[in-house]
Design a protein around this motif. Structure first.
Motif, PDB file in Angstrom:
ATOM      1  N   GLY A  83      -8.240 -16.973  -0.495  1.00  0.00           N
ATOM      2  CA  GLY A  83      -8.641 -15.872   0.237  1.00  0.00           C
ATOM      3  C   GLY A  83      -8.315 -14.530  -0.709  1.00  0.00           C
ATOM      4  O   GLY A  83      -7.902 -14.689  -1.901  1.00  0.00           O
ATOM      5  N   ALA A  84      -8.586 -13.543  -0.223  1.00  0.00           N
ATOM      6  CA  ALA A  84      -8.406 -12.013  -0.840  1.00  0.00           C
ATOM      7  C   ALA A  84      -7.322 -11.375  -0.070  1.00  0.00           C
ATOM      8  O   ALA A  84      -7.388 -11.452   1.227  1.00  0.00           O
ATOM      9  CB  ALA A  84      -9.554 -11.385  -1.093  1.00  0.00           C
ATOM     10  N   ALA A  85      -6.677 -10.259  -0.772  1.00  0.00           N
ATOM     11  CA  ALA A  85      -5.896  -9.252  -0.061  1.00  0.00           C
ATOM     12  C   ALA A  85      -6.730  -8.343   0.792  1.00  0.00           C
ATOM     13  O   ALA A  85      -7.882  -8.118   0.448  1.00  0.00           O
ATOM     14  CB  ALA A  85      -4.836  -8.637  -0.951  1.00  0.00           C
ATOM     15  N   MET A  86      -6.127  -7.936   1.970  1.00  0.00           N
ATOM     16  CA  MET A  86      -7.155  -6.969   2.814  1.00  0.00           C
ATOM     17  C   MET A  86      -7.598  -5.957   2.047  1.00  0.00           C
ATOM     18  O   MET A  86      -8.930  -5.563   2.413  1.00  0.00           O
ATOM     19  CB  MET A  86      -6.268  -6.264   3.852  1.00  0.00           C
ATOM     20  CG  MET A  86      -6.955  -5.506   4.867  1.00  0.00           C
ATOM     21  SD  MET A  86      -5.753  -4.684   6.155  1.00  0.00           S
ATOM     22  CE  MET A  86      -5.559  -6.275   7.331  1.00  0.00           C
ATOM     23  N   LYS A 120       2.111  -3.076   4.143  1.00  0.00           N
ATOM     24  CA  LYS A 120       1.440  -3.457   2.821  1.00  0.00           C
ATOM     25  C   LYS A 120       0.132  -4.376   3.056  1.00  0.00           C
ATOM     26  O   LYS A 120       0.156  -5.627   3.742  1.00  0.00           O
ATOM     27  CB  LYS A 120       2.368  -4.325   1.906  1.00  0.00           C
ATOM     28  CG  LYS A 120       3.479  -3.508   1.400  1.00  0.00           C
ATOM     29  CD  LYS A 120       4.447  -4.217   0.403  1.00  0.00           C
ATOM     30  CE  LYS A 120       5.372  -3.618  -0.100  1.00  0.00           C
ATOM     31  NZ  LYS A 120       6.210  -4.292  -1.049  1.00  0.00           N
ATOM     32  N   GLU A 121      -1.149  -3.722   2.815  1.00  0.00           N
ATOM     33  CA  GLU A 121      -2.153  -4.444   2.889  1.00  0.00           C
ATOM     34  C   GLU A 121      -2.307  -5.810   2.114  1.00  0.00           C
ATOM     35  O   GLU A 121      -2.970  -6.757   2.251  1.00  0.00           O
ATOM     36  CB  GLU A 121      -3.312  -3.760   2.533  1.00  0.00           C
ATOM     37  CG  GLU A 121      -3.709  -2.728   3.380  1.00  0.00           C
ATOM     38  CD  GLU A 121      -5.130  -2.018   3.310  1.00  0.00           C
ATOM     39  OE1 GLU A 121      -5.870  -2.479   2.366  1.00  0.00           O
ATOM     40  OE2 GLU A 121      -5.209  -0.830   3.838  1.00  0.00           O
ATOM     41  N   ALA A 122      -1.427  -5.927   0.986  1.00  0.00           N
ATOM     42  CA  ALA A 122      -1.280  -6.983   0.171  1.00  0.00           C
ATOM     43  C   ALA A 122      -0.793  -8.245   0.929  1.00  0.00           C
ATOM     44  O   ALA A 122      -1.098  -9.603   0.457  1.00  0.00           O
ATOM     45  CB  ALA A 122      -0.603  -6.727  -1.012  1.00  0.00           C
ATOM     46  N   GLU A 210       4.744   1.476  -9.611  1.00  0.00           N
ATOM     47  CA  GLU A 210       4.280   2.074  -8.468  1.00  0.00           C
ATOM     48  C   GLU A 210       3.911   1.075  -7.248  1.00  0.00           C
ATOM     49  O   GLU A 210       3.319   0.060  -7.668  1.00  0.00           O
ATOM     50  CB  GLU A 210       3.099   2.786  -8.665  1.00  0.00           C
ATOM     51  CG  GLU A 210       3.361   4.008  -9.344  1.00  0.00           C
ATOM     52  CD  GLU A 210       4.092   5.129  -8.950  1.00  0.00           C
ATOM     53  OE1 GLU A 210       4.009   5.098  -7.497  1.00  0.00           O
ATOM     54  OE2 GLU A 210       4.858   5.865  -9.505  1.00  0.00           O
ATOM     55  N   ASP A 211       3.876   1.326  -6.024  1.00  0.00           N
ATOM     56  CA  ASP A 211       3.518   0.195  -4.863  1.00  0.00           C
ATOM     57  C   ASP A 211       2.268   0.461  -4.613  1.00  0.00           C
ATOM     58  O   ASP A 211       1.694  -0.240  -3.603  1.00  0.00           O
ATOM     59  CB  ASP A 211       4.481   0.806  -3.716  1.00  0.00           C
ATOM     60  CG  ASP A 211       4.521  -0.691  -2.812  1.00  0.00           C
ATOM     61  OD1 ASP A 211       4.327  -1.466  -3.200  1.00  0.00           O
ATOM     62  OD2 ASP A 211       4.659  -0.298  -1.368  1.00  0.00           O
ATOM     63  N   ASN A 212       1.539   1.404  -4.999  1.00  0.00           N
ATOM     64  CA  ASN A 212       0.077   1.617  -4.935  1.00  0.00           C
ATOM     65  C   ASN A 212      -0.379   1.483  -3.424  1.00  0.00           C
ATOM     66  O   ASN A 212      -1.418   0.945  -2.940  1.00  0.00           O
ATOM     67  CB  ASN A 212      -0.572   0.325  -5.495  1.00  0.00           C
ATOM     68  CG  ASN A 212      -0.486   0.483  -7.008  1.00  0.00           C
ATOM     69  OD1 ASN A 212      -0.196   1.569  -7.546  1.00  0.00           O
ATOM     70  ND2 ASN A 212      -0.540  -0.883  -7.567  1.00  0.00           N
ATOM     71  N   GLU A 213       0.299   2.331  -2.574  1.00  0.00           N
ATOM     72  CA  GLU A 213       0.120   2.480  -1.229  1.00  0.00           C
ATOM     73  C   GLU A 213      -0.144   1.139  -0.508  1.00  0.00           C
ATOM     74  O   GLU A 213      -1.249   0.918   0.145  1.00  0.00           O
ATOM     75  CB  GLU A 213      -1.470   3.297  -1.182  1.00  0.00           C
ATOM     76  CG  GLU A 213      -1.037   4.732  -1.618  1.00  0.00           C
ATOM     77  CD  GLU A 213       0.068   5.387  -0.955  1.00  0.00           C
ATOM     78  OE1 GLU A 213       0.305   5.425   0.217  1.00  0.00           O
ATOM     79  OE2 GLU A 213       0.791   6.264  -1.559  1.00  0.00           O
ATOM     80  N   GLY A 214       1.026   0.352  -0.663  1.00  0.00           N
ATOM     81  CA  GLY A 214       0.728  -0.880   0.020  1.00  0.00           C
ATOM     82  C   GLY A 214      -0.136  -2.084  -0.555  1.00  0.00           C
ATOM     83  O   GLY A 214      -0.034  -3.078  -0.236  1.00  0.00           O
TER      84      GLY A 214
END
Length: 219
Positions: A83-86, A120-122, A210-214
């Motif tokens: 699958g893919a991250a959100m 985190k969307e990841a 950087e956490d890249n906004e989740g």
């Protein structure tokens, strides 16, 4: 742990280890390798990986969560979910996705596991058939599902899911869900006053990522 495996591709690398997609006699799986961590971060990396191993072992047999394959203190192998991250495949307007995500989260909590990192969307996957899945249980907490502490953490998990729902499917939020989003727990307020500034200092100043906004640290 069987070393007769080959690496297909690297998925992520940071100061706490390297995550790669592997292939071996048991098929395709994901490996977190702590040997890639600098020596001075090896202990916290081990603690996080051990926590993840315990959490996914607790969820053994639960669909749409990783299954523990092996953990030897240096390498953690878990099952692969295609699958893919959100953030890579946003479930915009997908009401069924968020209904299924809430059911999955309830099942995780009923097993005595609070994910504790769902902002985190990841950490939310959209599987190849559109179902939700959860990964990255490094910060998970285990306990009795009906204890006050675990119920508080479960509610925070749910709030983070509802924040994603508000982003991608706002018209489907119910009045109850909107009220829950407005209720900030003392735990959330404490994190923003104390924990988050420390987290940002450590990750951005000391670890230089950087956490890249989740969306996860940059490789």
């Amino acid at each position: 742990m069987n070393d007769d495996v080959i690496e297909i591709t690297a998925l992520k690398a940071d100061s706490f280890g390297r995550i790669a997609l592997m292939r071996g006699s048991r098929g395709v799986f994901v490996r977190r390798d702590l040997s890639a961590s600098p020596w001075w971060l090896r202990f916290p990396a081990w603690r996080l990986a051990r926590r993840e191993a315990r959490a996914i072992a607790q969820l053994n047999g639960l669909a749409d969560t990783p299954q523990l394959l092996a953990w030897d203190g240096v390498r953690l192998d878990r099952s692969y979910m295609e699958g893919a991250a959100m953030y890579q495949k946003p479930p915009r307007g997908d009401v069924a996705y968020f209904h299924a995500a809430r059911r999955l989260l309830l099942q995780v909590h009923q097993r005595g596991v609070a994910h504790n990192d769902l902002a985190k969307e990841a950490n939310w996957l959209v599987l190849s058939d559109g179902r939700p899945a959860l990964i990255d249980f490094q910060l998970a907490v285990l306990g009795r599902p009906r204890s006050r502490w675990m119920r508080l953490l479960a509610r925070e998990d749910l709030r983070h899911l509802l924040k994603h729902k508000r982003t991608y499917c706002p018209e489907a939020l119910t009045p109850v869900e909107r009220r829950l989003l407005k209720r900030h727990s003392w735990l959330r307020d404490l994190w923003f006053r104390t924990g988050k500034p420390v987290y940002r200092f450590v990750t951005r100043k000391l670890l230089k990522w950087e956490d890249n906004e989740g969306q996860g640290p940059k490789p």
